[in-house]
Design an enzyme around this catalytic site. Structure first.
Site, PDB file in Angstrom:
ATOM      1  N   GLU A   1       0.809  -1.223   0.000  1.00 19.07           N
ATOM      2  CA  GLU A   1       0.000   0.000   0.000  1.00 19.07           C
ATOM      3  C   GLU A   1       0.841   1.272   0.000  1.00 19.07           C
ATOM      4  OE1 GLU A   1      -0.557  -2.650   1.839  1.00 19.07           O
ATOM      5  OE2 GLU A   1      -2.623  -3.272   1.500  1.00 19.07           O
TER       6      GLU A   1
ATOM      7  N   HIS B   1     -11.115  -3.786   9.702  1.00 11.83           N
ATOM      8  CA  HIS B   1     -11.723  -3.863   8.372  1.00 11.83           C
ATOM      9  C   HIS B   1     -13.013  -3.046   8.266  1.00 11.83           C
ATOM     10  CE1 HIS B   1      -8.876  -6.676   6.749  1.00 11.83           C
ATOM     11  NE2 HIS B   1      -9.616  -6.934   5.696  1.00 11.83           N
TER      12      HIS B   1
END
Lengths: 347, 347
Positions: free
Chosen positions: A80, A149
């Site tokens: 990322e 999440h």
């Protein structure tokens, strides 16, 4: 079907599209924006973990690799920070990347590139380089997604100069704001919500953009002003619609559309009429959108207030994974309605 | 105790290599190095005046890396680097007046006084970016190479990094992606053995840095970074490979004569042995090349004096320019936080 997907499906069915015109889903609206831009502008390319997998980012990017080729629509390594920097470098040198994440939580790995680099480069070289970068992610609430999440991190990014933060709540806005984000010359973070993805709505064909920093009234009313974005705004609308039917309570409901830049004027305009402010947000109440809007009003429009500001965000705790705890954690249309009633009755 | 020995082949090897090059090329390489050395020494000599209010990181002792490498680049190629920017900027053709103005915090500095010594940016010469976050520019450069790949350009992007940058994950995230897409990029690691005061043996197991890159699948070279011709020859191969085939990694062994930042040597603080510094100073890249030029008859006292006078005049004029340039005004402060127009068209 998973419990939350069932809920989302039901919401999509029971919500009638407003107005006349072509009705499509939220994901279709987003995909349409991408197709239009990929066709129109050779500088645009899409990337992200799984953009070309069968899921295709909730369906948003499904089929686009087949349409536009693997050079312009591609899966990425699970890197990322690296990929955010790579997108920034590509944007600095003339491309317009749209970088997808299934969850905003993953952006936390990329803060160095987002906060130290992408947002500062235009400033640091005195305006000679711009970074036309779009980073898209969808809050993953539900399904037991849990503390890593399902986070809504817009509040963490709100104070970073150079970034823009977009939070759509309707299919029409999702398309118009994504088109605007791709046309924008700055790093734009789009924070979607998983629970809005199956919503339907009237969406015009072709390219149109929604200006950043301009809120819109979703309801007009008398008793208070409700300010918010994204899925929480939908909850607030459900709450006020029910209160109007049951108790005649009405509100100005303002959808900010973008939290950075933030439309101060529309908030003050409404408050001049109602004198009462409720801010709702998908993120933590502390230090986030709720806090910023509240502080802004206390600083610049205190004279308009007839009652204390109220905010409904998340409690100062991580999002739990378990179903029962989740029910306590998130605001609902019922808890929002309760707060509205307290505010209107002066409690 | 001397921890890090000079591992190159010394002046004889430089002389042997010089016989394969034309006089004009050798003079140009020597001039570039001498110019960097004299500019750095001039900055250092005035730093105590505290008029250059910027944290400088001098490249004295490391000139051959930038000078030798950049001679292999086309003007249209792009360069990124870390915080030790001066040599990199000058070797790529950076403007000395704009550089000194930046050091003096003037409005007409190359970054408009928003970057300082650590962020010398000048798109007009392909100096695209630098980062004061270790390894921060590596993904940006990789993204620039991605642009070239997407646009089917033959432009090569180079990023200069330090030995500590390979301790950051983003180095390997970037190299992994660059190799995956066969991007036109060269990673040039200037291994000067110290990160601030931390010797490399405290930070990395004894595996050569270029071997790590080789393990990822990159064509890798280990070079005597004090030998400007070895640097130049490897750079030519690396740039050609990057332009046609994909990523290259170069580890250039060199040594920093001054402290991590500021002026003067800081060996007395005890983190490195003064004998170690003396050893590397005996392999002075500028002096070695000068002696080669003398022995080949390409340079004598008179022509060297002409060269030095030319550089001195340039330095004096640049200081005069910087000292007499205007400071930014208050209105400049919040300019260029956001990009309005389409400004990212680059040459």
């Amino acid at each position: 079907m998973l419990w939350d997907e069932k809920l989302v499906e039901e919401n999509a069915k029971t919500k009638n599209p407003l107005g006349e015109g072509r009705v499509i889903t939220y994901t279709q609206a987003l995909q349409e924006a991408l197709v239009l831009k990929l066709k129109q502008d050779s500088r645009v390319f899409l990337l992200g973990q799984g953009v070309d997998d069968p899921g295709g980012m909730f369906g948003v990017t499904r089929g686009l690799k087949e349409m536009f080729g693997a050079k312009r629509v591609f899966d990425t390594p699970v890197s990322e920070e690296g990929m955010t920097g790579i997108c920034t470098g590509a944007a600095m040198t003339g491309m317009r990347p749209v970088y997808f994440h299934n969850r905003p939580d993953f952006l936390l790995l990329a803060f160095n590139q987002l906060v130290n680099h992408a947002s500062k480069i235009h400033y640091m070289d005195a305006g000679k380089t711009s970074v036309p970068l779009v980073i898209w992610s969808a809050i993953g609430r539900g399904w037991g997604s849990g503390p890593q999440h399902s986070q809504a991190i817009q509040g963490l990014l709100l104070s970073v100069p150079g970034l823009k933060i977009v939070m759509p709540s309707t299919p029409y806005d999702a398309k118009g704001l994504l088109l605007g984000a791709i046309e924008d010359n700055n790093p734009v973070i789009i924070i979607e919500h998983r629970w809005l993805m199956k919503q339907q709505g009237v969406v015009p064909e072709g390219i149109y953009t929604i200006p950043f920093g301009k809120g819109v009234y979703r309801r007009r009313g008398e008793h208070l002003t409700i300010v918010g974005t994204s899925q929480t705004l939908q909850l607030a609308l459900a709450a006020i619609d029910q209160l109007k039917a049951e108790e005649g309570i009405t509100a100005d409901v303002i959808d900010l559309r973008t939290v950075k830049p933030l439309d101060e004027a529309i908030i003050f305009e409404s408050l001049a009429k109602t004198g009462k402010l409720l801010v709702v947000d998908t993120g933590w109440a502390m230090g986030g959108v709720c806090a910023e809007v509240g502080c802004l009003v206390a600083e610049k429009a205190f004279h308009l207030l007839k009652a204390p500001i109220r905010r409904i965000g998340l409690p100062d705790a991580p999002s739990p994974a378990g179903y029962t705890l989740e029910q306590f954690y998130y605001p609902t249309d019922v808890t929002i309605a309760q707060t509205i009633k307290e505010m209107v009755r002066g409690k | 105790m001397i921890k890090y020995q000079y591992r190159g082949k010394g002046p004889e090897h430089l002389l042997a290599l010089a016989r394969n090059h034309e006089r004009a090329q050798l003079l140009a390489l020597f001039f570039t190095m001498l110019r960097i050395r004299m500019i750095e020494e001039a900055v250092e000599s005035r730093y105590h005046e505290d008029q250059m209010k910027t944290p400088i990181h001098l490249a004295i002792g490391q000139e051959a890396v930038s000078a030798g490498y950049s001679a292999a680049l086309e003007p249209s190629d792009y360069v990124f680097c870390g915080h030790r920017t001066h040599a990199c900027y000058l070797a790529k053709g950076g403007d000395l007046k704009a550089m000194f103005s930046e050091f003096f915090c003037r409005a007409n500095g190359c970054a408009g006084s928003r970057g300082g010594s650590m962020h010398l940016l000048d798109k007009s010469v392909g100096m695209m970016g630098s980062s004061a976050i270790v390894a921060g520019a590596i993904p940006l450069a990789t993204g620039s190479a991605l642009s070239s790949y997407l646009k089917d350009e033959k432009r090569v992007t180079t990023v200069f990094l330090g030995d500590a940058a390979v301790e950051e994950g983003v180095m390997w995230e970037s190299l992994n992606f660059a190799l995956l897409k066969k991007l036109p990029i060269v990673y040039v690691c200037e291994n000067n053995y110290y990160s601030v005061c931390s010797p490399i043996e405290y930070r990395q197991p004894p595996v050569e840095i270029c071997k790590k890159a080789e393990g990822f699948g990159a064509l890798s070279f280990s070079v005597d970074g004090n030998n400007v011709l070895e640097m130049y020859e490897i750079a030519q191969r690396a740039v050609a490979h990057a332009r046609e085939k994909g990523p290259v990694f170069i580890e250039a062994h060199t040594y920093r004569w001054r402290g991590h930042h500021g002026s003067g040597d800081d060996s007395h603080t005890g983190y490195r042995d003064v004998q170690e510094l003396a050893l590397w100073q005996s392999q002075d890249p500028v002096l070695m090349m000068k002696q080669v030029m003398y022995s080949l008859g390409y340079l004598d006292e008179a022509s060297e004096r002409v060269m030095r006078e030319k550089i001195e005049l340039e330095i004096d004029a640049a200081f005069e320019h910087a000292i007499h340039s205007a400071n930014p005004v208050k209105e400049d402060l919040c300019k260029f936080v956001y990009s309005e127009g389409d400004t990212h068209v680059v040459g």
